[in-house]
Design a protein around this motif. Structure first.
Motif, PDB file in Angstrom:
ATOM      1  N   VAL A 101       6.672  -8.741  -8.582  1.00 24.54           N
ATOM      2  CA  VAL A 101       5.976  -9.402  -7.486  1.00 24.54           C
ATOM      3  C   VAL A 101       4.480  -9.129  -7.595  1.00 24.54           C
ATOM      4  O   VAL A 101       4.043  -8.256  -8.339  1.00 24.54           O
ATOM      5  N   GLN A 102       3.699  -9.869  -6.826  1.00 24.81           N
ATOM      6  CA  GLN A 102       2.267  -9.655  -6.752  1.00 24.81           C
ATOM      7  C   GLN A 102       1.961  -8.376  -5.976  1.00 24.81           C
ATOM      8  O   GLN A 102       2.603  -8.082  -4.962  1.00 24.81           O
ATOM      9  N   SER A 128      -5.909  -7.976  -8.508  1.00 25.40           N
ATOM     10  CA  SER A 128      -4.561  -8.352  -8.089  1.00 25.40           C
ATOM     11  C   SER A 128      -3.683  -8.502  -9.325  1.00 25.40           C
ATOM     12  O   SER A 128      -3.936  -9.342 -10.193  1.00 25.40           O
ATOM     13  N   THR A 129      -2.658  -7.661  -9.420  1.00 23.23           N
ATOM     14  CA  THR A 129      -1.781  -7.653 -10.580  1.00 23.23           C
ATOM     15  C   THR A 129      -0.334  -7.722 -10.122  1.00 23.23           C
ATOM     16  O   THR A 129      -0.029  -7.682  -8.925  1.00 23.23           O
ATOM     17  N   THR A 130       0.545  -7.821 -11.079  1.00 23.68           N
ATOM     18  CA  THR A 130       1.973  -7.772 -10.764  1.00 23.68           C
ATOM     19  C   THR A 130       2.456  -6.340 -10.878  1.00 23.68           C
ATOM     20  O   THR A 130       1.876  -5.516 -11.582  1.00 23.68           O
ATOM     21  N   LEU A 131       3.550  -6.059 -10.179  1.00 23.93           N
ATOM     22  CA  LEU A 131       4.178  -4.742 -10.268  1.00 23.93           C
ATOM     23  C   LEU A 131       5.688  -4.911 -10.265  1.00 23.93           C
ATOM     24  O   LEU A 131       6.222  -5.969  -9.903  1.00 23.93           O
ATOM     25  N   SER A 132       6.356  -3.872 -10.651  1.00 24.87           N
ATOM     26  CA  SER A 132       7.808  -3.916 -10.803  1.00 24.87           C
ATOM     27  C   SER A 132       8.483  -3.173  -9.654  1.00 24.87           C
ATOM     28  O   SER A 132       8.112  -2.038  -9.330  1.00 24.87           O
ATOM     29  N   GLY A 137      14.277   0.710  -4.746  1.00 24.99           N
ATOM     30  CA  GLY A 137      13.036   0.759  -3.992  1.00 24.99           C
ATOM     31  C   GLY A 137      11.904   1.418  -4.749  1.00 24.99           C
ATOM     32  O   GLY A 137      10.776   1.487  -4.235  1.00 24.99           O
ATOM     33  N   TYR A 138      12.188   1.893  -5.975  1.00 24.73           N
ATOM     34  CA  TYR A 138      11.142   2.558  -6.752  1.00 24.73           C
ATOM     35  C   TYR A 138      10.192   1.506  -7.315  1.00 24.73           C
ATOM     36  O   TYR A 138      10.607   0.525  -7.945  1.00 24.73           O
ATOM     37  N   ILE A 139       8.897   1.729  -7.110  1.00 26.74           N
ATOM     38  CA  ILE A 139       7.867   0.778  -7.509  1.00 26.74           C
ATOM     39  C   ILE A 139       6.989   1.407  -8.573  1.00 26.74           C
ATOM     40  O   ILE A 139       6.546   2.550  -8.440  1.00 26.74           O
ATOM     41  N   GLU A 140       6.718   0.651  -9.621  1.00 23.32           N
ATOM     42  CA  GLU A 140       5.800   1.065 -10.677  1.00 23.32           C
ATOM     43  C   GLU A 140       4.632   0.088 -10.683  1.00 23.32           C
ATOM     44  O   GLU A 140       4.808  -1.116 -10.891  1.00 23.32           O
ATOM     45  N   TRP A 141       3.444   0.647 -10.480  1.00 27.66           N
ATOM     46  CA  TRP A 141       2.227  -0.173 -10.470  1.00 27.66           C
ATOM     47  C   TRP A 141       1.253   0.428 -11.467  1.00 27.66           C
ATOM     48  O   TRP A 141       0.879   1.600 -11.357  1.00 27.66           O
TER      49      TRP A 141
END
Length: 407
Positions: A101-102, A128-132, A137-141
């Motif tokens: 997602v953005q 503004s980049t995408t992230l996983s 619920g774990y987010i990697e940016w």
């Protein structure tokens, strides 16, 4: 015309794709039906702490400005945390376990670099980049940015110096709301863990990267911070040889200068040449390093200054030797006995008891040498031998100084 096509997957599940309907259904569930907002902490119970992992992967050392004490880096900033509002069951959405997602759509930790010129505007440098987002619920940016931090340089060993710069990441919130810890790159990939920059710098090499967590308590509360230490070493560029080579030549010329007798015109000529080289080298070093903000004075700058003082004293003494030889006041008897000791001949103090060769360049400035020889009295020989002895003492102390600084 050169064209590229980049395919960015928006859904991943155990190596196989899922249907677009499952992706749209998951997006509607997370951002529409659940009424997700990026302005709230990503926890169900707001008494819980959000744990954020932080790390950097260097792309390039852009510059280390010695005068302003600012280190500029191009880096990937890794951040990882769990957002409880973005958890789902993969079985309900066609086995989808990951969503791209953005970054503008979700909550992100407010980090700042407390020891940099952009301390309170650091996050604004993120594009503004995408992230996983994982189903847990774990987010990697991993945004790319240009990072600036203050680095107190120590130029004692310039131009072969090594600097240790600190980068401090700190969340805006108290530790009871947001906590940070160094990210363990071993658990992700060797690409992120690699300490060496992807694009080398022409002036600096990275030798070591370390990260620590520290908690500081103030009146406002306790704040966790990540302190990353970057050790860099200056490469031996053309500036290294531009400083070392002239300095070496000037030192050799100064030694040759002192090997000539005080009444030799060559001593004065070598003095002018050596002094000119040393002064030009000093100006180059000062122009490169500046005067403010550095912990130490470059050794090459200090040593060159001492050499200039030494050879200036030697030249002054040479003038004294050539000006006082006509004095008639004798030295004390004890001093005359020391000056006429035969052992002095072994260190270059010759027997001047018979004649002394005059040079017009010594008496009336730079000029041609004349071959007149004048007989000297005992008192005049005492003066000459004592000044020659002092000249040799300075010469050997100068050699000792050179051996000390270059070994």
């Amino acid at each position: 015309m050169l064209c590229f096509t980049i395919n960015v997957p928006t859904n991943l599940v155990s190596g196989q794709d899922v249907s677009p309907e499952s992706v749209r259904g998951l997006r509607d569930e997370l951002f529409v039906k659940r009424n997700y907002t990026k302005y709230s902490f990503p926890v169900v119970d707001h008494r819980q702490t959000v744990n954020v992992s932080v790390g950097i992967r260097m792309l390039k050392i852009v510059d280390l400005d010695i005068k302003t004490q600012v280190l500029t880096l191009n880096v990937y900033v890794y951040m990882g945390w769990i957002d409880e509002g973005l958890q789902w069951s993969p079985q309900e959405f066609g086995g989808q376990t990951q969503l791209v997602v953005q970054s503008d759509l979700i909550w992100k930790p407010d980090l700042m670099i407390t020891n940099g010129p952009d301390a309170f505007h650091f996050e604004r440098t993120f594009k503004s980049t995408t992230l996983s987002v994982n189903s847990t619920g774990y987010i990697e940016w991993v945004p790319q940015t240009q990072l600036k931090t203050y680095c107190m340089t120590n130029l004692r060993d310039y131009p072969s110096d090594e600097q240790r710069c600190r980068i401090t990441f700190e969340p805006f919130f108290d530790i009871k709301y947001v906590d940070v810890k160094p990210f363990d790159f071993y658990k992700v990939s060797t690409f992120l863990f690699d300490e060496s920059p992807r694009y080398p710098n022409q002036e600096w090499d990275v030798t070591k990267v370390e990260s620590y967590r520290r908690v500081d308590t103030y009146v406002e509360g306790s704040f966790a911070r990540i302190m990353s230490f970057l050790t860099i070493r200056r490469r031996q560029s053309i500036m290294y040889y531009f400083i070392k080579l002239p300095t070496t030549v000037a030192v050799i010329l100064s030694v040759l200068m002192m090997a000539f007798p005080p009444n030799s015109l060559k001593r004065y000529q070598l003095f002018v040449l050596s002094l000119s080289i040393l002064l030009l080298t000093e100006l180059v070093i000062i122009n490169k390093t500046g005067f403010s903000g550095n912990k130490g004075v470059p050794l090459v700058l200090r040593n060159n200054a001492i050499i200039i003082v030494y050879i200036s004293v030697m030249i002054y003494l040479s003038i004294v030797i050539n000006r006082v030889f006509l004095m008639s006041n004798p030295w004390p008897q004890l001093t005359s006995a020391v000056a006429n000791n035969p052992l002095l001949r072994y260190i270059g103090v010759g027997n001047y008891l018979i004649t002394w060769t005059l040079e017009e360049g010594v008496q009336s400035g730079i000029g041609a040498t004349i071959n007149a020889k004048v007989s000297l009295t005992d008192s005049q020989n005492d003066w000459i031998l004592m000044t020659l002895l002092l000249d040799k003492i300075l010469f050997f102390s100068y050699l000792l100084f050179l051996i000390t600084i270059y070994t």
